[in-house]
Scaffold this active site. Structure first.
Site, PDB file in Angstrom:
ATOM      1  N   TYR A 178      28.891  26.361  24.407  1.00  0.00           N
ATOM      2  CA  TYR A 178      28.246  25.226  25.070  1.00  0.00           C
ATOM      3  C   TYR A 178      27.451  24.445  24.037  1.00  0.00           C
ATOM      4  O   TYR A 178      26.796  25.042  23.170  1.00  0.00           O
ATOM      5  CB  TYR A 178      27.308  25.696  26.191  1.00  0.00           C
ATOM      6  CG  TYR A 178      27.889  25.378  27.553  1.00  0.00           C
ATOM      7  CD1 TYR A 178      28.136  24.051  27.901  1.00  0.00           C
ATOM      8  CD2 TYR A 178      28.200  26.371  28.462  1.00  0.00           C
ATOM      9  CE1 TYR A 178      28.685  23.734  29.125  1.00  0.00           C
ATOM     10  CE2 TYR A 178      28.751  26.059  29.690  1.00  0.00           C
ATOM     11  CZ  TYR A 178      28.993  24.733  30.019  1.00  0.00           C
ATOM     12  OH  TYR A 178      29.544  24.414  31.218  1.00  0.00           O
ATOM     13  N   GLU A 220      25.705  21.045  24.891  1.00  0.00           N
ATOM     14  CA  GLU A 220      25.209  19.772  25.454  1.00  0.00           C
ATOM     15  C   GLU A 220      24.183  19.156  24.517  1.00  0.00           C
ATOM     16  O   GLU A 220      23.400  19.867  23.885  1.00  0.00           O
ATOM     17  CB  GLU A 220      24.604  20.016  26.836  1.00  0.00           C
ATOM     18  CG  GLU A 220      25.694  20.243  27.864  1.00  0.00           C
ATOM     19  CD  GLU A 220      25.166  20.493  29.256  1.00  0.00           C
ATOM     20  OE1 GLU A 220      24.013  20.134  29.530  1.00  0.00           O
ATOM     21  OE2 GLU A 220      25.912  21.058  30.053  1.00  0.00           O
ATOM     22  N   ASP A 250      38.956  -1.353  25.643  1.00  0.00           N
ATOM     23  CA  ASP A 250      39.597  -0.037  25.768  1.00  0.00           C
ATOM     24  C   ASP A 250      40.882  -0.110  24.935  1.00  0.00           C
ATOM     25  O   ASP A 250      41.870  -0.724  25.340  1.00  0.00           O
ATOM     26  CB  ASP A 250      39.893   0.200  27.250  1.00  0.00           C
ATOM     27  CG  ASP A 250      40.631   1.504  27.509  1.00  0.00           C
ATOM     28  OD1 ASP A 250      41.129   2.112  26.542  1.00  0.00           O
ATOM     29  OD2 ASP A 250      40.729   1.891  28.684  1.00  0.00           O
ATOM     30  N   THR A 281      41.390   6.701  23.842  1.00  0.00           N
ATOM     31  CA  THR A 281      41.820   8.095  23.869  1.00  0.00           C
ATOM     32  C   THR A 281      42.227   8.444  22.445  1.00  0.00           C
ATOM     33  O   THR A 281      42.382   7.562  21.597  1.00  0.00           O
ATOM     34  CB  THR A 281      43.022   8.320  24.809  1.00  0.00           C
ATOM     35  OG1 THR A 281      44.051   7.402  24.443  1.00  0.00           O
ATOM     36  CG2 THR A 281      42.642   8.121  26.262  1.00  0.00           C
ATOM     37  N   LYS A 301      47.204   9.208  22.049  1.00  0.00           N
ATOM     38  CA  LYS A 301      48.361   8.316  22.236  1.00  0.00           C
ATOM     39  C   LYS A 301      48.879   7.915  20.849  1.00  0.00           C
ATOM     40  O   LYS A 301      49.285   8.781  20.088  1.00  0.00           O
ATOM     41  CB  LYS A 301      47.953   7.122  23.104  1.00  0.00           C
ATOM     42  CG  LYS A 301      47.518   7.519  24.529  1.00  0.00           C
ATOM     43  CD  LYS A 301      47.295   6.306  25.388  1.00  0.00           C
ATOM     44  CE  LYS A 301      47.013   6.656  26.838  1.00  0.00           C
ATOM     45  NZ  LYS A 301      45.591   6.895  27.118  1.00  0.00           N
ATOM     46  N   ARG A 308      44.341  15.718  22.992  1.00  0.00           N
ATOM     47  CA  ARG A 308      43.983  15.000  24.215  1.00  0.00           C
ATOM     48  C   ARG A 308      42.477  14.839  24.251  1.00  0.00           C
ATOM     49  O   ARG A 308      41.736  15.821  24.148  1.00  0.00           O
ATOM     50  CB  ARG A 308      44.393  15.795  25.465  1.00  0.00           C
ATOM     51  CG  ARG A 308      45.857  15.992  25.622  1.00  0.00           C
ATOM     52  CD  ARG A 308      46.170  16.358  27.051  1.00  0.00           C
ATOM     53  NE  ARG A 308      46.095  15.171  27.870  1.00  0.00           N
ATOM     54  CZ  ARG A 308      47.070  14.271  27.976  1.00  0.00           C
ATOM     55  NH1 ARG A 308      48.202  14.437  27.348  1.00  0.00           N
ATOM     56  NH2 ARG A 308      46.921  13.208  28.729  1.00  0.00           N
TER      57      ARG A 308
HETATM   58  N1  DSN Z   1      48.000   7.506  31.640  1.00  0.00           N
HETATM   59  C1  DSN Z   1      47.850   6.574  30.565  1.00  0.00           C
HETATM   60  C2  DSN Z   1      49.056   5.745  30.402  1.00  0.00           C
HETATM   61  O1  DSN Z   1      50.128   6.253  30.632  1.00  0.00           O
HETATM   62  O2  DSN Z   1      48.975   4.603  30.016  1.00  0.00           O
HETATM   63  C3  DSN Z   1      46.666   5.734  30.688  1.00  0.00           C
HETATM   64  O3  DSN Z   1      45.824   6.197  31.653  1.00  0.00           O
END
Ligand code: DSN
Length: 485
Positions: A71, A73, A248, A277, A280, A286
């Site tokens: 943990y 925090e 974003d 994120t 991607k 992730r």
């Molecule tokens: N799930 C992602 C996507 O496929 O674009 C974004 O939330």
């Protein structure tokens, strides 16, 4: 073709995974089997989901260790738990790599996902723009010191704010103020769309809507818009109406890190707060991350426990590893190949008669309007999956089939580029996709209409396509040399 996969030693990775699966299998063999099966499935399909990728063995292995048990925090050097010195090391490293990679003054690497990163950003804007002035006005330093009346006023003020974001059917994201997500309940939302003729963002229309709506937050970023966004122009609009500009960049963070999107098209110098994120196009574990200009940094750092559960140190460690990979010169080559391959895919599809939203792409994704094949997005997605091509259905602007059936399929190049696909392979992939779509027919309904879900395909088409896909995949193995048998 690029040698895009982050380098790893196959014999060492094989030994590591075999040992790990042996340890796991001794407790629950079905989980070990499922892990092996997942690798086999990913190896055997043409993965075109624009939001997916293949992280390196180093990134993946970094997540399987005792950091998971800790943990932590709080933030680096300021924890609510004892014994966080090693977590401090990896969190500080991940943040340092992120700042260097993106040229950002501040990086917060704790968010567990993109939704979490956006929540942190939204709270940081509310805290800075609404809560802090209210506390100052009341002459107190902390909400607990407010009178009940002041507290009621503050809660009303926090709940009475506006966000302007890209509409869902133009390619925006649920977390940008839409009702199925908490952001749509936190904010009164309004949307900007795209030009009905060109499918492109119309900045004059965004400006006009911003002037009318006067949002606290002007949001940019997308999950299905196949073009670059001029973030300098968006920032001008935000400044004109007194909005905080939040971007974003979850989908295209890899193109920013790899310097494909630069200048006006790089959000980081223009946005007050940038969220992303990490899994991607950036090809990390992730997770999520928030980059901020200095005036929002303190509020961003209060993400946990304000809106986040305890940080995931094993994932922060993996973020550090993946950012170190992304800072290597090879990553820029990968990112450029992702964009070049999207061009090849788009050209290959258009040349064979497919209709593309906006007519093409200048990022990592292509949105195909499948109505010209007489199909819904759902039918196209399913028929392609039968043939070993993994995509996802997606709404197109003003979609006549709504958000469930949709009229589009979204295709992205990050994953197959990691496998080493180049222009020729993406052109062949385009050919396979068009063959499947052209060979798929909606099933007639009893009342004389056509089904939005059911379909038939030409005899043997799925098998022939799978065989053709296998040739491409075999020539570009996923994790070459990694052998679990
Ligand atoms: N799930 C992602 C996507 O496929 O674009 C974004 O939330």
């Amino acid at each position: 073709m690029t040698d895009a996969t982050a380098p790893f030693d196959a014999a060492t990775a094989t030994a590591a995974y075999r040992s790990a699966l042996q340890v796991i299998g001794a407790v629950e063999p079905r989980v070990a089997d499922a892990i092996g099966a997942e690798l086999a499935d990913q190896r055997a399909s043409l993965k075109l989901i624009a939001s997916e990728n293949y992280a390196s063995p180093a990134v993946l292995l970094t997540m399987g260790n005792w950091f998971s048990d800790k943990y932590a925090e709080g933030t680096v050097g300021h924890r609510f738990y004892a014994g966080c010195q090693n977590v401090d090391t990896v969190e500080a490293l991940a943040a340092e790599h992120a700042r260097e990679l993106f040229g950002a003054p501040h990086a917060y690497v704790q968010p567990h996902s993109g939704i979490d990163a956006n929540l942190v950003a939204f709270w940081a804007v509310l805290a800075t723009r609404v809560e802090a002035p209210a506390l100052e006005k009341a002459g107190v330093r902390h909400v607990n010191e407010l009178t009940d009346d002041d507290w009621r006023d503050l809660r009303h003020a926090l709940g009475d704010q506006r966000m302007l974001g890209m509409s869902l059917d133009a390619g925006g994201h649920l977390t940008h103020g839409f009702r199925p997500n908490i952001s749509g309940k936190m904010f009164e939302q309004s949307s900007y769309g795209t030009d009905p003729g060109t499918g492109l963002l119309d900045y004059d229309a965004v400006r006009e809507r911003a002037r009318e709506f006067r949002p606290l937050i002007l949001m940019a970023g997308y999950s299905a818009y196949p073009r670059r966004v001029d973030f300098a122009k968006m920032r001008e609009i935000a400044d004109e109406v007194g909005a905080t500009f939040v971007v974003d960049m979850a989908h295209f963070a890899g193109l920013v890190a790899g310097k494909v999107l630069t200048g006006d098209f790089d959000p980081v110098p223009h946005a007050h707060v940038t969220t992303t994120t990490t899994h991607k196009s950036l090809r990390g574990p992730r997770g999520g991350m928030v980059l901020a200009q200095p005036e929002y940094a303190d509020a961003v750092d209060r993400g946990c426990p304000m809106v986040l559960g305890g940080p995931l140190p094993h994932v922060m460690a993996a973020k550090a590893v993946s950012f170190a990979e992304a800072r290597r010169p090879e990553f820029a080559g990968y990112a450029q190949a992702v964009a070049d391959n999207a061009q090849s895919l788009a050209e290959g599809l258009a040349r064979r008669g497919a209709t593309l939203v906006t007519g093409g792409t200048d990022n990592h994704l292509v949105l195909v309007d499948v109505t010209s094949f007489g199909l819904t997005g759902r039918q196209a997605e399913s028929a392609l999956l039968d043939a070993g091509i993994v995509t996802n259905r997606n709404a197109v602007p003003a979609d006549p089939n709504g958000a469930w059936y949709t009229s589009g399929v979204r295709l992205g190049t990050p994953a197959l580029t990691t496998r080493g696909f180049g222009a020729a392979e993406f052109d062949r992939t385009a050919e396979l996709i068009v063959d499947v779509l052209a060979g798929t027919t909606p099933t007639a309904t009893r009342d004389g209409g056509v089904s939005k879900a059911k379909y038939t395909t030409t005899d043997g088409l799925a098998d022939r396509t799978r065989a053709a896909a296998a040739e491409l995949l075999d020539a570009h193995p996923l994790y070459p040399g990694l052998d679990l048998d």
